[in-house]
Design a protein around this motif. Structure first.
Motif, PDB file in Angstrom:
ATOM      1  N   MET A   1       5.731  16.909  18.400  1.00 32.10           N
ATOM      2  CA  MET A   1       6.208  17.527  19.644  1.00 32.10           C
ATOM      3  C   MET A   1       5.497  16.905  20.848  1.00 32.10           C
ATOM      4  SD  MET A   1       6.078  21.519  20.802  1.00 32.10           S
ATOM      5  CE  MET A   1       6.977  22.213  19.444  1.00 32.10           C
ATOM      6  N   ALA A   2       6.211  16.871  21.955  1.00 29.90           N
ATOM      7  CA  ALA A   2       5.625  16.283  23.171  1.00 29.90           C
ATOM      8  C   ALA A   2       4.399  17.066  23.632  1.00 29.90           C
ATOM      9  CB  ALA A   2       6.675  16.323  24.280  1.00 29.90           C
ATOM     10  N   THR A   3       3.591  16.473  24.508  1.00 29.76           N
ATOM     11  CA  THR A   3       2.506  17.246  25.134  1.00 29.76           C
ATOM     12  C   THR A   3       2.682  17.283  26.649  1.00 29.76           C
ATOM     13  OG1 THR A   3       1.151  15.262  25.188  1.00 29.76           O
ATOM     14  CG2 THR A   3       0.770  16.805  23.347  1.00 29.76           C
ATOM     15  N   ARG A   4       3.772  16.651  27.120  1.00 34.27           N
ATOM     16  CA  ARG A   4       4.062  16.739  28.553  1.00 34.27           C
ATOM     17  C   ARG A   4       5.541  17.072  28.758  1.00 34.27           C
ATOM     18  NH1 ARG A   4       6.010  14.717  33.012  1.00 34.27           N
ATOM     19  NH2 ARG A   4       4.844  15.052  34.941  1.00 34.27           N
ATOM     20  N   TRP A   5       5.789  18.027  29.646  1.00 36.43           N
ATOM     21  CA  TRP A   5       7.155  18.448  29.951  1.00 36.43           C
ATOM     22  C   TRP A   5       7.334  18.467  31.478  1.00 36.43           C
ATOM     23  CZ3 TRP A   5       4.032  20.468  26.247  1.00 36.43           C
ATOM     24  CH2 TRP A   5       4.520  20.517  24.923  1.00 36.43           C
ATOM     25  N   ASN A   6       8.559  18.616  31.907  1.00 32.41           N
ATOM     26  CA  ASN A   6       8.773  18.805  33.363  1.00 32.41           C
ATOM     27  C   ASN A   6       8.225  20.159  33.787  1.00 32.41           C
ATOM     28  OD1 ASN A   6      10.169  16.478  33.168  1.00 32.41           O
ATOM     29  ND2 ASN A   6      12.063  17.235  34.082  1.00 32.41           N
ATOM     30  N   VAL A   7       8.570  21.176  32.984  1.00 36.71           N
ATOM     31  CA  VAL A   7       8.181  22.546  33.333  1.00 36.71           C
ATOM     32  C   VAL A   7       7.626  23.232  32.092  1.00 36.71           C
ATOM     33  CG1 VAL A   7       9.030  24.808  34.126  1.00 36.71           C
ATOM     34  CG2 VAL A   7      10.025  22.720  35.068  1.00 36.71           C
ATOM     35  N   ILE A   8       6.517  23.959  32.277  1.00 31.04           N
ATOM     36  CA  ILE A   8       6.033  24.842  31.210  1.00 31.04           C
ATOM     37  C   ILE A   8       6.214  26.275  31.698  1.00 31.04           C
ATOM     38  CG2 ILE A   8       3.993  25.680  29.952  1.00 31.04           C
ATOM     39  CD1 ILE A   8       2.921  22.831  29.973  1.00 31.04           C
ATOM     40  N   VAL A   9       6.852  27.097  30.876  1.00 32.49           N
ATOM     41  CA  VAL A   9       7.002  28.515  31.194  1.00 32.49           C
ATOM     42  C   VAL A   9       6.066  29.278  30.261  1.00 32.49           C
ATOM     43  CG1 VAL A   9       8.592  30.473  31.254  1.00 32.49           C
ATOM     44  CG2 VAL A   9       9.424  28.182  31.852  1.00 32.49           C
ATOM     45  N   ILE A  10       5.238  30.145  30.822  1.00 29.20           N
ATOM     46  CA  ILE A  10       4.331  30.942  29.988  1.00 29.20           C
ATOM     47  C   ILE A  10       4.872  32.365  29.921  1.00 29.20           C
ATOM     48  CG2 ILE A  10       1.950  31.781  29.695  1.00 29.20           C
ATOM     49  CD1 ILE A  10       1.058  29.406  31.461  1.00 29.20           C
ATOM     50  N   GLY A  11       5.280  32.788  28.721  1.00 38.26           N
ATOM     51  CA  GLY A  11       5.802  34.146  28.557  1.00 38.26           C
ATOM     52  C   GLY A  11       7.271  34.124  28.181  1.00 38.26           C
ATOM     53  N   GLY A  12       7.624  34.859  27.122  1.00 38.55           N
ATOM     54  CA  GLY A  12       9.012  34.863  26.643  1.00 38.55           C
ATOM     55  C   GLY A  12       9.710  36.188  26.876  1.00 38.55           C
ATOM     56  N   GLY A  13       9.310  36.914  27.931  1.00 38.10           N
ATOM     57  CA  GLY A  13      10.001  38.158  28.282  1.00 38.10           C
ATOM     58  C   GLY A  13      11.255  37.836  29.096  1.00 38.10           C
ATOM     59  N   GLU A 126      -5.228  24.028  34.657  1.00 35.93           N
ATOM     60  CA  GLU A 126      -6.108  23.064  35.336  1.00 35.93           C
ATOM     61  C   GLU A 126      -5.245  22.071  36.086  1.00 35.93           C
ATOM     62  OE1 GLU A 126      -8.530  21.226  32.354  1.00 35.93           O
ATOM     63  OE2 GLU A 126      -9.541  23.120  31.845  1.00 35.93           O
ATOM     64  N   ARG A 127      -5.655  21.789  37.311  1.00 39.61           N
ATOM     65  CA  ARG A 127      -4.919  20.806  38.102  1.00 39.61           C
ATOM     66  C   ARG A 127      -5.251  19.415  37.573  1.00 39.61           C
ATOM     67  NH1 ARG A 127      -3.323  21.971  43.789  1.00 39.61           N
ATOM     68  NH2 ARG A 127      -4.905  23.591  43.810  1.00 39.61           N
ATOM     69  N   ASP A 128      -4.231  18.565  37.518  1.00 40.11           N
ATOM     70  CA  ASP A 128      -4.410  17.268  36.883  1.00 40.11           C
ATOM     71  C   ASP A 128      -3.593  16.266  37.696  1.00 40.11           C
ATOM     72  OD1 ASP A 128      -4.718  15.240  35.135  1.00 40.11           O
ATOM     73  OD2 ASP A 128      -3.933  16.286  33.379  1.00 40.11           O
ATOM     74  N   GLY A 129      -4.138  15.826  38.825  1.00 40.75           N
ATOM     75  CA  GLY A 129      -3.370  15.001  39.762  1.00 40.75           C
ATOM     76  C   GLY A 129      -2.216  15.824  40.275  1.00 40.75           C
ATOM     77  N   ASP A 130      -0.991  15.286  40.114  1.00 35.39           N
ATOM     78  CA  ASP A 130       0.202  16.034  40.542  1.00 35.39           C
ATOM     79  C   ASP A 130       0.682  16.992  39.467  1.00 35.39           C
ATOM     80  OD1 ASP A 130       0.481  15.159  43.036  1.00 35.39           O
ATOM     81  OD2 ASP A 130       2.086  13.699  42.630  1.00 35.39           O
ATOM     82  N   ASP A 131       0.078  16.917  38.299  1.00 38.67           N
ATOM     83  CA  ASP A 131       0.479  17.746  37.161  1.00 38.67           C
ATOM     84  C   ASP A 131      -0.427  18.977  37.029  1.00 38.67           C
ATOM     85  OD1 ASP A 131       2.478  16.045  36.433  1.00 38.67           O
ATOM     86  OD2 ASP A 131       1.553  15.381  34.554  1.00 38.67           O
ATOM     87  N   LEU A 142      -1.512  21.232  27.322  1.00 38.42           N
ATOM     88  CA  LEU A 142      -0.083  20.970  27.526  1.00 38.42           C
ATOM     89  C   LEU A 142       0.120  20.647  29.004  1.00 38.42           C
ATOM     90  CD1 LEU A 142       0.937  24.305  25.748  1.00 38.42           C
ATOM     91  CD2 LEU A 142       0.677  22.076  24.627  1.00 38.42           C
ATOM     92  N   ARG A 143       0.828  19.541  29.285  1.00 36.25           N
ATOM     93  CA  ARG A 143       0.947  19.119  30.687  1.00 36.25           C
ATOM     94  C   ARG A 143       2.368  19.253  31.201  1.00 36.25           C
ATOM     95  NH1 ARG A 143      -1.462  13.314  31.729  1.00 36.25           N
ATOM     96  NH2 ARG A 143      -0.284  13.620  33.644  1.00 36.25           N
ATOM     97  N   ALA A 144       2.468  19.573  32.490  1.00 32.27           N
ATOM     98  CA  ALA A 144       3.779  19.613  33.140  1.00 32.27           C
ATOM     99  C   ALA A 144       3.575  19.446  34.638  1.00 32.27           C
ATOM    100  CB  ALA A 144       4.473  20.942  32.860  1.00 32.27           C
ATOM    101  N   ARG A 145       4.666  19.114  35.306  1.00 33.53           N
ATOM    102  CA  ARG A 145       4.588  18.993  36.760  1.00 33.53           C
ATOM    103  C   ARG A 145       4.540  20.390  37.387  1.00 33.53           C
ATOM    104  NH1 ARG A 145       6.800  16.192  41.154  1.00 33.53           N
ATOM    105  NH2 ARG A 145       5.223  16.645  42.722  1.00 33.53           N
ATOM    106  N   SER A 146       5.301  21.341  36.827  1.00 33.72           N
ATOM    107  CA  SER A 146       5.310  22.708  37.355  1.00 33.72           C
ATOM    108  C   SER A 146       5.108  23.697  36.210  1.00 33.72           C
ATOM    109  CB  SER A 146       6.653  23.056  37.998  1.00 33.72           C
ATOM    110  OG  SER A 146       7.119  22.060  38.843  1.00 33.72           O
ATOM    111  N   VAL A 147       4.544  24.844  36.566  1.00 31.49           N
ATOM    112  CA  VAL A 147       4.315  25.895  35.576  1.00 31.49           C
ATOM    113  C   VAL A 147       4.899  27.203  36.107  1.00 31.49           C
ATOM    114  CG1 VAL A 147       2.522  27.271  34.433  1.00 31.49           C
ATOM    115  CG2 VAL A 147       2.179  24.828  34.752  1.00 31.49           C
ATOM    116  N   VAL A 148       5.560  27.958  35.232  1.00 31.75           N
ATOM    117  CA  VAL A 148       6.015  29.307  35.618  1.00 31.75           C
ATOM    118  C   VAL A 148       5.233  30.314  34.786  1.00 31.75           C
ATOM    119  CG1 VAL A 148       7.953  30.917  35.766  1.00 31.75           C
ATOM    120  CG2 VAL A 148       8.364  28.472  36.103  1.00 31.75           C
TER     121      VAL A 148
END
Ligand code: FAD
Ligand code: NAD
Length: 602
Positions: A1-13, A126-131, A142-148
């Motif tokens: 599985m990838a370790t970088r996505w465009n968006v990571i969403v935390i929570g499945g409600g 954690e902030r990681d440059g633009d990610d 797990l890395r992404a450009r945006s997180v929800v």
């Protein structure tokens, strides 16, 4: 599985699944959830919709969202509430097969190629440059450009059963222990809210024959135009509290963590516990309770209106004071939950943190209450997060567009010091933004946002063209010298009555016929409201940009402080801030007209 996505969403409600579902339109998404089996779970009553909430569901549906589809698919009881009242307040309410709702929601999200499910508890961002990197408790990065962030009632969640408490996000699920610190370190000031849920009763211990039955609508409606196969397969019921219920509660208030002062969180005004109702409305002899089945093969019923945080041993006794429940067996006890929430005024109108750019928040964690409010915000945050990841320009919902716009505007500009519930009374122009015209209002905007396809735009366009042709037909025909639309405007006349006079209409389905009727009958109000709205829209079209409010000398101190904090984008938004007066708006206008716009950076 990838370790970088465009968006990571935390929570499945309800917020998380809409965010992930919307974001998948733009690229890869990871949905991080502590336990994937709980995706789409309904932690409280198995119902979707109701006053103020159904409008949100129709809007989410018009924007390609999931909630309406899942609710339709799993409906077991459907009622159009306020059917005898005006169209502005009519609202669809659907009772669902509870477990199937979650299963169906899971089928949608798991069946999506662009969406990965990651099992794990998010512990830090954690902030990681633009990610952004999401660190899980088991050390994955797990890395992404945006997180929800859509973590519901889980942040430092603490449940209460009487005065006994334990760390839980909700019954039987561990809390989210670490994410609050990330938010605090980022500059957010967290508040504590509380909510509660009623006891669930074993269905075979209830004497249903002693309850008042509420049948489902014989001809059920739906959010998506096609009612599910079992949408009218069970009734719900009503019962009441009795003098003995009230007496028992009054005598045992000291056992309630709320009244004993153990709980500091603020609870929802519009869904109070039974203790609150008995104390605050002591003059009421009884309180109405709804008895809701959790499925067709009901094993359990939900006692709506009977939320409580009294200890379990008292709950057994309390429940048995209700007519029909004399021999009731409690299957799951009522409880309250306290949790951390972010002050919604610390977010932008796209629900992005003002302190942590690229981190979006949605749902109960932002201080709202309810599945529908959560879903609506999830959709907004998911789209905005994905658009940011794809370097697309920011787009914003307007208050005048409907319930979603009002929800965002209220949360971000006004804030709320208790769990926020959507209501029709919050919406100034509710005759314009009804549940029946959500598609007309939002399909095109959804297309611009990137979540609604071309074919849907065409379908909705054709629907409204048919409605328009129906109205034109009425205007063109006369009986006794009176046009069809004038006949229909008479309060006692329906569309069928007008047809009985000999007038003909093009072929329209039920929804389209109703749309014709509403538009003709309320034409006067609708026109007047539209004009009002146009006048208001002029202030919403005045952009404030990066105006330095300190450079506007005529502003009151309070207004300056409120404006600096909320950073409204338009004059209309500024005018809606509490503490900003008419004189302040005039001062802003004068300043803007004088051309003395001063950038904050200069
Ligand atoms: C006791 C109780 C009573 C309620 N009563 C009602 C009601 O009757 N009707 C109503 O409309 N609303 C009710 N609500 C509120 C309703 O549940 C919420 O408004 C709605 O579910 C909120 O959706 P959400 O997506 O914000 O959060 P939730 O549905 O709470 O979902 C949160 C999700 O986040 C996950 N999660 C949390 N932290 C992490 C983490 N660190 N890492 C990974 N995953 C994480 C959880 O596993 C869960 O999947 C009640 C809630 C509770 C708990
Ligand atoms: N427990 C909590 O902390 C909490 C917090 C927020 C919201 N909620 C929930 O949010 C939902 C919406 O809030 P609400 O209190 O306005 O309720 P609602 O929208 O479900 O009820 C509003 C109206 O709907 C009708 N209605 C309610 N239940 C019905 C039923 N079973 N069958 C037929 N008609 C019914 C009644 O006319 C009622 O007055 C509720 O389900 C409530 O439990 C709970």
């Amino acid at each position: 599985m990838a370790t970088r996505w465009n968006v990571i969403v935390i929570g499945g409600g309800h917020a998380g699944i809409e965010a992930a579902w919307a974001a998948r339109n733009f690229g890869s998404v990871a949905l991080v959830v502590t336990n994937p089996d709980t995706i789409g779970r309904m932690p409280c009553n198995p119902a979707v919709g109701g006053p103020g909430k159904s409008q949100l569901v129709f809007e989410v549906h018009a924007l390609g969202g999931l909630m309406g589809r899942v609710a339709d698919d799993t409906a077991i009881h459907t009622r159009m509430l306020n059917a005898s009242k005006g169209p502005a307040v009519q609202s669809l309410r659907v009772q669902n097969e509870r477990d199937e709702y979650a299963t169906r929601a899971q089928e949608y999200v798991l069946g999506t190629a662009a969406l990965d499910i990651v099992r794990g508890e998010a512990a830090a961002l954690e902030r990681d440059g633009d990610d952004w990197t999401v660190v899980t408790t088991d050390g994955r990065r797990l890395r992404a450009r945006s997180v929800v962030l859509a973590t519901g009632t889980f942040l430092r969640g603490q449940t209460w059963y009487g005065r006994a408490s334990r760390p839980e996000g909700r019954q039987g699920e561990p809390p989210s222990r670490f994410l609050s610190s990330t938010l605090e370190r980022g500059g957010h000031v967290l508040k504590r809210y509380k909510t509660g849920t009623p006891p669930r009763i074993r269905a075979d211990s209830v004497r249903f024959e002693d309850l008042m039955e509420l049948p489902a609508d014989a001809d059920p409606r739906s959010f998506g135009g096609r009612p599910g196969p079992r949408a009218a397969s069970t009734p719900t019921w009503q019962t009441y509290t009795t003098p003995r219920t009230h007496e028992l509660i009054q005598d045992n208030l000291h056992e309630s963590p709320m009244y004993a002062g153990d709980i500091e969180g603020l609870g929802p005004r519009y869904c109070p516990s039974i203790e609150d109702k008995v104390v605050r409305f002591a003059h009421h002899e009884r309180h109405l309770l709804f008895v809701e089945p959790d499925g067709r093969e009901t094993s359990e019923v939900y006692l709506q209106g009977f939320s409580s945080s009294l200890p379990p041993r008292l709950q057994d006794e309390l429940v048995r004071t209700l007519p029909g429940f004399e021999a009731a067996v409690v299957q799951r006890y009522a409880y309250a939950v306290e949790y951390d929430v972010v002050d919604s005024r610390e977010l932008t109108l796209n629900l992005e943190s003002r302190f942590l750019p690229g981190v979006f928040l949605a749902g109960q964690v932002v201080g709202t209450s309810g599945y529908e409010e959560a879903a609506a915000q999830g959709l907004v945050a998911g789209v905005a997060a994905a658009r940011r990841a794809a370097d697309l320009p920011e787009l914003f919902f307007q208050r005048a567009q409907g319930y979603l716009g009002v929800l965002l505007d209220d949360l971000v500009l006004r804030g709320s010091d208790e769990p926020y519930r959507m209501m029709t009374s919050r919406v100034e122009h509710r005759l314009l933004v009804r549940q029946d015209n959500a598609d007309e209002r939002l399909t095109n905007f959804g297309h611009v946002l990137g979540v609604v396809g071309e074919s849907e735009v065409e379908r909705v366009g054709a629907k409204y063209a048919r409605i328009e042709s129906g109205m034109a037909a009425l205007r063109q025909q006369r009986v006794n010298g009176v046009t069809g639309d004038a006949w229909l405007r008479r309060p006692e006349m329906s569309l069928a009555d007008v047809e009985a006079l000999g007038m003909t209409l093009p072929e329209l389905n039920r929804d389209e016929r109703e749309a014709v009727e509403i538009r003709v009958k309320y034409a006067g109000y609708i026109e007047r409201t539209k004009r009002q709205l146009e006048a208001e829209a002029s202030s919403d079209s005045v952009e404030l940009g990066d105006l330095d409010f300190h450079a506007v000398p005529a502003l009151s101190l309070e207004a300056r402080e409120k404006l600096e904090r909320a950073r409204p984008r338009t004059l209309g938004q500024a005018a809606r801030l509490p503490g900003v007066r008419h004189s302040d708006i005039s001062a802003l206008l004068v300043h803007l007209k004088s051309g003395k716009r001063v950038s904050r950076e200069t």
